[in-house]
Design a protein around this motif. Structure first.
Motif, short mmCIF file in Angstrom:
data_model
loop_
_atom_site.label_atom_id
_atom_site.label_comp_id
_atom_site.label_asym_id
_atom_site.label_seq_id
_atom_site.Cartn_x
_atom_site.Cartn_y
_atom_site.Cartn_z
N UNK A 99 -3.92 -10.85 -1.96
CA UNK A 99 -4.36 -9.90 -0.94
C UNK A 99 -5.66 -10.32 -0.28
N UNK B 71 -0.79 -2.29 -4.07
CA UNK B 71 -0.84 -3.64 -3.52
C UNK B 71 -0.54 -4.71 -4.54
N UNK C 16 24.66 -9.68 -9.92
CA UNK C 16 23.43 -10.46 -9.70
C UNK C 16 23.46 -11.15 -8.35
N UNK D 81 15.34 -8.92 -6.01
CA UNK D 81 16.49 -9.74 -6.37
C UNK D 81 16.28 -10.58 -7.64
N UNK D 82 15.08 -11.13 -7.81
CA UNK D 82 14.85 -12.00 -8.97
C UNK D 82 15.00 -11.20 -10.25
N UNK D 83 14.36 -10.04 -10.30
CA UNK D 83 14.46 -9.22 -11.50
C UNK D 83 15.88 -8.68 -11.65
N UNK D 84 16.55 -8.44 -10.53
CA UNK D 84 17.90 -7.91 -10.59
C UNK D 84 18.82 -8.85 -11.37
N UNK D 85 18.73 -10.14 -11.05
CA UNK D 85 19.61 -11.06 -11.75
C UNK D 85 19.23 -11.15 -13.23
N UNK D 86 17.94 -11.02 -13.52
CA UNK D 86 17.53 -11.02 -14.93
C UNK D 86 18.08 -9.81 -15.65
N UNK E 296 20.54 -7.76 -14.89
CA UNK E 296 21.99 -7.60 -15.01
C UNK E 296 22.63 -8.66 -15.90
N UNK E 297 21.96 -9.80 -16.06
CA UNK E 297 22.60 -10.84 -16.86
C UNK E 297 22.11 -10.82 -18.31
N UNK F 26 13.70 -17.19 -9.28
CA UNK F 26 14.33 -17.59 -10.53
C UNK F 26 15.39 -18.67 -10.30
N UNK G 196 7.28 -8.79 -7.20
CA UNK G 196 7.90 -9.34 -8.39
C UNK G 196 7.08 -9.04 -9.63
N UNK G 197 5.77 -8.97 -9.43
CA UNK G 197 4.89 -8.66 -10.54
C UNK G 197 5.12 -7.23 -11.03
N UNK H 168 8.14 -7.39 -13.22
CA UNK H 168 7.86 -8.07 -14.48
C UNK H 168 7.02 -7.21 -15.41
N UNK I 277 0.85 -1.19 0.00
CA UNK I 277 0.00 0.00 0.00
C UNK I 277 0.89 1.24 0.00
N UNK J 92 12.39 -14.43 -2.61
CA UNK J 92 12.71 -13.40 -3.59
C UNK J 92 13.57 -13.94 -4.73
N UNK K 178 1.99 -7.50 -6.30
CA UNK K 178 3.05 -8.38 -5.86
C UNK K 178 4.38 -7.75 -6.30
#
Lengths: 583, 332, 337
Positions: C287, A280, B88, A306-311, A313-314, B297, A284-285, A288, A66, B294, A282
């Motif tokens: 939610x 509100x 990463x 973190x998940x998107x970060x690795x995507x 940067x790589x 992946x 990660x959403x 994405x 929120x 988190x 997610x």
């Protein structure tokens, strides 16, 4: 300011920080490619990416969770909130909507000019522009600005905003705000000789008052439309957009304000036809959808998960869509000199040498998401930053130097100590664990102690009795100023007179530094003043009371379908006011 | 039984199926224990579960030794094996950095050895689950036996209490309690306090499951001939309860404790997953999963602690089921 | 019947009373006993620049300075008769049943709860359809082919299903199905049924299946056990002796006997689930009420937590009541009593 802003405002300066920003700081690690604005890593740091003047379209923003506090300009203290509210609220003064360091410049917004001071900086006068109106067509007067500042005084109703006005202005004794005392005469603090003029009366001179006048609390509020704590449900717009949908926890929508006149406003292009914020989501959403171009940006602007970060940067094609701004924020760890053996400077030096600096960086997310290795207090984005390293130990720490320091301290075999961190923050947890790991090499055994964030700086780590009794020798912490300038950053951090439970300064008590601060505050010459900030920084570091960890950075994904994209240094994130929608 | 929310559906464990084993022939001249043991031995699945449980307990006890030879200290960072240059922070190499040195790979960011953390995590999981079960069994047996034996108003009150517990959103309560609890109390602090707190919360919220069963068993035993005989001989209530009833309750207590342990393991994991479990850096399976969220992946990071929970819970369930079939006189 | 309903109603009120008192105690008595003062508790709900005076004002506004029973009475009064809140410029009346305003966002709790409830209910109802269908069919099949390979296999699978932590299955499923292969909706996706039923089902498919996996395993085991027991009953033998077809015997007589006890368990499960599927919602980022509770607990937002626990307890009670009434329909023996 910045995202999760830290502590309190306390002392009022004698002399200003004006013009500091114009001098610029170090560019940090921004290896930017100026000019073209093509799809390149860091392309929107120093220049406008995909410049355009085409109007139309709805700019879509998303937020995980929120809204952090409130959309009421009088009741908010988050950087992204301050960034976004410029679309519907105009303040007396604002930061220029421009890329990079230019964003640190103050420009008049509702006022015709920056503040005029008299009385040696104790009185500040602003004149409103002609033709400025609220969304219902009512003209905005200086009384609306005055009322807006007054209502923010009542922290019982609007508790969340900053308290600069409360502390600086010469309020009548026992003033409680317009809700409880509607008839109080506050002319001693703010006077409005006519509908166009507003005068602020300070208790003590402060030459940097324009920084205060840019706070969202100066956005005008019509008294008859004010509903107190419920005003956020319908904030009356003074900017180019007004509220269309306020659906808390779900969706905010803004549409064009027909009564906003572009002729009165040189700072806003107002390209999109409206804004839409989905709440509100997610986390990660959000990432994405930004990557896919379904929404334009993550409004919080704190960087990807973190998940998107690795995507990002790589994948070179994604990395070319990323920006990596340096923020005016330092992540650091305090050593408490009242807790043995940190009373001995050599034991503190042992920590400075013995810590593995790169593990501090990794704890915060590495060189891109975390930040650059810090050796000073002032981040490179802040004017006055000087580059120095008093405890050169490389990236991994210098075990030999640390052991020598330990021997000098009379603890050749190391010692036991406790390091505290804010329990809700995984990065600080990782930092404490990193200290634990690195210092084990020199025989210092650390016990980690998570403490609740809510009371961290007031009741536990920030409370001298608590930390001394519980023998908490180290406290993981972070600090960012409310605006980019050396005074604002350092005074809260190193002035011993600000030290009290709840303040940012937990451990720096050096009389010499206090004197240096006083001198710098009255220094009129900008260049000298800036070098003074650097000298103070160095003097504090000599005492090895603070272990500087990283200058914070964030990885942002640039919108796919937006025009006029750039990072504004004043906010350390994309400038939402400037963005347009690709037509 | 009914355990909190989705940790395990109500009815789990206490299900009334008596399967998986061929009917044991009535063999005379052997004690109940011997008969049960013979039956149990023939139930290969249950025995496999039992062996895994023993293995796991050994792993937990000898964790330092195992880790010394097959891993590295659970809190040790291996940042040289992490992609810090590219930013990463994922482990270098394939499959999350799996290698002979790091059997299950490495955690992102700090590069801690997952295998070592899973092994050490077994300690916390088993310790808390077993102690919490002891708490549940103690409260449940006492209250259940008292309710079943005394009957009347006492029974009504205790039964209502049990019903109420079953109708409560217990996970939310447990979360709230674990969340607001101070860091120091009863002269304890750190993980000592945390473990005691978790044991108490889990044990306290799960007692009605045992309580119900014991109450039912006591109720049916109360009017059996040997109890009536003792009573007619003028035996005191306390005597009857401890000498006549309790020995007959040992079998169900044993069975349902075995079946409660896996529930408690899931409960502990859930609390840790939601961030109110054991404090870092002490490894726990639920805490590892919560850190892994988190990094969706990199599924390997969430795979191993999850598998550890799954295998442990399954083993206890298989063994417990077998044990019940072996001990339950109604086994078909 | 009326007397019965009144008794149930009184029991419900008693239960809700106990639930709310316990929640209140956890939030006020535990910290107090740990040494928290009204002011230190209020520091959580003020801005970062708050002075001691502001903190104290907040403590007074939130009622922390009142004794425990007064705070509880205020809250309970709001529930029964509504309550007034000072919004600064005006007094805002929160009509009964008033669950108060969030300490943090100052949003009224009840509308939030009702809103979140639709998500949790959507999650629970879809999952329930799947798990009841799948669980019962597998259970019946296993029972009828008792001892066969199918039976043993499905029972081991069922036990495995019960042994998996839901948050783990959820995360793994999300990781593969949604993010890696992109064949299901991403975590947190939710479209209201009224807006687009097809999208509603599509978004919730993965949470449904994950949740159903856990429950259907259990229901398969219970159905199988129940079936085995019933099929040995005399009345089944009678039915067979009458020359009824085996299929009729199984569906009409066997299943009915086996499913009756399942109904109670279903009532409890479903009731608990719609009060907030904490773990599933956390894993999938939905939610719903459960996530609302967790967020509330993280932020120490008492009115939210009180609201959820009260809601949750209420649902369990209602579900149980419905089950008890249904019992009369399903089980002829109860009807005659």
């Amino acid at each position: 300011m910045r995202t999760k802003r830290t502590k309190a405002f306390v002392v009022i300066a004698a002399v200003a920080a004006m013009g500091l920003s114009a001098c610029g700081g170090g560019g940090g690690s921004s290896n930017s490619n100026n000019g073209s604005g093509g799809d390149q890593f860091n392309a929107a740091l120093e220049s406008v990416h995909n410049a355009s003047d085409k109007k139309g379209g709805i700019l879509k923003l998303g937020q995980a969770g929120d809204w952090a506090d409130s959309v009421d300009p009088g009741n908010t203290y988050y950087g992204y909130s301050w960034d976004f509210l410029r679309t519907y609220a105009r303040t007396l003064v604002m930061f220029r909507s421009a890329p990079g360091k230019k964003g640190n410049e103050l420009v008049p917004d509702l006022a015709t000019d920056l503040g005029k001071s008299s009385d040696g900086g104790k009185t500040w006068t602003y004149t409103l522009r002609d033709g400025v109106k609220f969304e219902d067509g009512t003209p905005i007067t200086s009384k609306d600005v005055k009322y807006a500042v007054e209502r923010s005084f009542d922290k019982g109703v609007l508790a969340l905003g900053p308290a600069y006005f409360d502390a600086m202005l010469n309020w009548p004794a026992g003033y409680k705000g317009p809700y409880k005392q509607p008839d109080a005469n506050t002319d001693s603090a703010i006077s409005t000789p006519d509908d166009k003029t507003i005068v602020f009366h300070l208790k003590q001179p402060f030459a940097g008052f324009d920084y205060v006048a840019q706070l969202p609390q100066t956005a005008p509020v019509p008294q008859d439309k004010d509903t107190g704590a419920k005003y956020k449900e319908h904030v009356v717009s003074s900017g180019p957009y007004m509220w269309k949908t306020y659906s808390p926890g779900k969706k905010y929508e803004l549409e064009r304000n027909p009564n906003w006149d572009p002729k009165t406003d040189p700072n806003r292009k107002a390209l999109p036809d409206g804004y839409e914020i989905t709440l509100n989501m997610n986390p990660d959403d959000v990432d994405n959808q930004v990557i896919a171009g379904d929404i334009d940006a993550d409004i919080q602007g704190t960087g990807v998960q973190p998940a998107a970060l690795s995507r990002v940067l790589s994948d070179p094609s994604l990395k070319s869509r990323a920006d990596n701004p340096t923020l005016s924020r330092l992540w650091y760890t305090n050593m408490i000199p009242t807790v043995k053996p940190f009373d001995n400077i050599d034991c503190r030096k042992a920590v400075e040498y013995g810590m593995d600096r790169s593990s501090y960086q990794n704890a915060y997310g590495g060189p891109f998401a975390g930040g650059d290795l810090a050796t000073t207090l002032l981040p490179p984005t802040i004017p006055g930053h000087q580059k120095f390293d008093l405890f050169p130990a490389g990236e991994k720490g210098d075990v030999d130097a640390a052991k020598k320091a330990l021997a000098a301290c009379g603890q050749p075999n190391g010692f036991d100590a406790t390091i505290a961190y804010r329990a809700e923050r995984p990065k600080e947890k990782a930092t404490a664990e990193a200290f634990q790991q690195a210092l084990k090499r020199i025989g210092i055994n650390l016990q980690t102690k998570p403490l609740p964030e809510a009371t961290y700086s007031s009741d536990t780590c920030g409370d001298p009795n608590y930390r001394t009794q519980r023998k908490i020798g180290m406290c993981v912490y972070g600090w960012g100023a409310d605006w980019n300038d050396g005074f604002g950053f350092l005074s809260q951090l190193v002035d011993s007179r600000t030290m009290r439970p709840g303040a940012a300064n937990m451990n720096v008590d050096i009389p010499e530094v206090d004197q240096m601060l006083d001198k710098a505050m009255v220094e009129q010459d900008t260049a000298t003043r800036n070098s003074d900030w650097g000298a103070i920084d160095k003097r504090v570091m000599e005492d090895a009371l603070i272990y500087p960890g990283v200058y914070a950075k964030a990885v942002l994904v640039r919108p796919k379908n937006a025009t006029n994209v750039f990072v504004n240094d004043a906010f350390g994130m994309y400038d939402y006011l400037a963005m347009g929608v690709q037509q | 039984m009914s355990t909190p929310l989705e940790v395990e559906p109500s009815g789990a464990g206490a299900a009334t199926d008596h399967d998986l084993v061929a009917p044991g022939q009535a063999i005379e001249g052997r004690s109940l224990g011997q008969i049960a043991w013979r039956r149990l031995k023939r139930d290969k699945i249950a025995m496999a579960g039992g062996c895994f449980v023993i293995l796991l307990v050994l792993v937990a006890i000898f964790a330092p030794v195992i880790v010394k030879y097959l891993g590295s200290p659970p809190d040790q960072f291996h940042q040289d094996l992490i992609d810090t240059k590219g930013g990463t922070l994922l482990p270098l190499g394939k499959f999350g950095g799996m290698s002979w040195d790091h059997l299950m790979g490495l955690e992102p960011q700090n590069g801690r050895d997952i295998f070592s953390r899973v092994v050490y995590g077994a300690r916390i999981s088993l310790l808390i689950a077993i102690l919490a079960t002891a708490v549940s069994v103690f409260i449940g047996t006492t209250l259940g036996a008292v309710a079943g034996f005394l009957g009347g108003v006492t029974d009504a009150i205790i039964s209502r209490l049990m019903d109420m517990f079953l109708a409560f959103p217990l996970l939310v309560f447990a979360l709230a309690l674990a969340g607001v609890f101070p860091d120091e109390a009863f002269g304890l602090s750190g993980n000592g306090l945390r473990i005691s707190l978790l044991v108490f919360i889990i044990g306290f919220f799960n007692w009605p499951y045992i309580g119900r069963i014991i109450r039912g068993q006591t109720l049916s035993l109360r009017h059996r001939e040997f109890v009536d005989a003792a009573r007619s001989l003028g035996a005191k209530r306390g005597y009857i309860m401890f000498t006549e009833l309790l020995p007959n309750l040992v079998a169900p207590i044993l069975v349902y404790s075995t079946l409660l342990i896996p529930t408690n393991i899931l409960f502990e994991a859930a609390l840790s997953f939601l961030g109110v479990g054991i404090r870092p850096p002490t490894p726990s399976w639920g805490g590892m999963l919560s850190d892994a969220v988190v990094y969706y992946t990199v599924p390997h990071f969430m795979l191993w602690p999850g598998l550890a929970i799954f295998a442990t819970v399954l083993a206890f369930n298989l063994f417990g089921d077998g044990l019940r079939d072996a001990l339950d006189p109604r086994a078909r | 019947m009326v007397a019965y309903l009144i008794r149930r109603l009184l029991a419900t009120i008693g239960l809700l009373f106990v639930v709310s008192v316990i929640t209140f105690s956890i939030f006020f008595l535990v910290p107090k006993w740990a040494g928290a003062t009204p002011d230190s508790m209020a520091t959580r709900y003020v801005g970062r620049t708050a002075t001691a005076d502001v903190v104290h004002q907040t403590a007074v506004r939130l009622g922390f300075t009142d004794p425990f029973y007064v705070q509880y009475a205020d809250w309970a009064k709001g529930l029964v008769a509504g309550r007034d809140f000072d919004m600064g410029t005006s007094i805002e009346h929160c009509p009964a049943p008033c669950l108060g305003y969030s300490f943090i966002t100052a949003q009224p709790v009840l509308p939030d709860l009702l809103d979140r409830f639709t998500v949790t209910f959507s999650l629970a109802i879809g999952a329930a359809v799947i798990w009841v269908t799948a669980g019962i069919s597998i259970g019946v099949l296993s029972a009828l082919k008792r001892g066969s390979l199918v039976d043993r296999f499905s029972m081991v699978i069922a036990l495995a299903g019960v042994s998996m932590p839901i948050f783990w299955t959820g995360l793994i499923a999300l990781s593969f199905f949604s993010y890696r292969w992109g064949i299901t909706a991403v975590g947190g996706a939710y479209t209201p049924f009224t807006q687009n039923p097809a999208l509603w089902a599509w978004d919730l498919m993965l949470p449904w299946v994950t949740l159903a996996l856990l429950f259907s395993a259990q229901y398969a085991r219970l159905t199988r056990a129940g079936m085995l027991e019933t099929m040995n009953e005399d009345y089944i033998r009678t039915a067979r002796a009458k020359g009824l077809r085996e299929r009729t015997v199984v569906t009409k007589h066997g299943l009915r006997g086996a499913l009756t006890p399942l109904l109670t368990i279903f009532g409890l499960d479903f009731g608990l689930l719609i009060g907030g599927a904490v773990l599933t919602e956390s894993a999938f980022g939905l939610n719903g009420l459960g996530k609302y509770a967790v967020d509330g607990i993280r932020a120490n937002d008492l009115p939210k937590i009180l609201g959820v626990t009260l809601f949750a307890a209420l649902f369990v009670v209602i579900a149980n009541l419905i089950v008890d009434l249904l019992y009369a329909v399903v089980d002829p023996r109860v009807r005659t009593k």
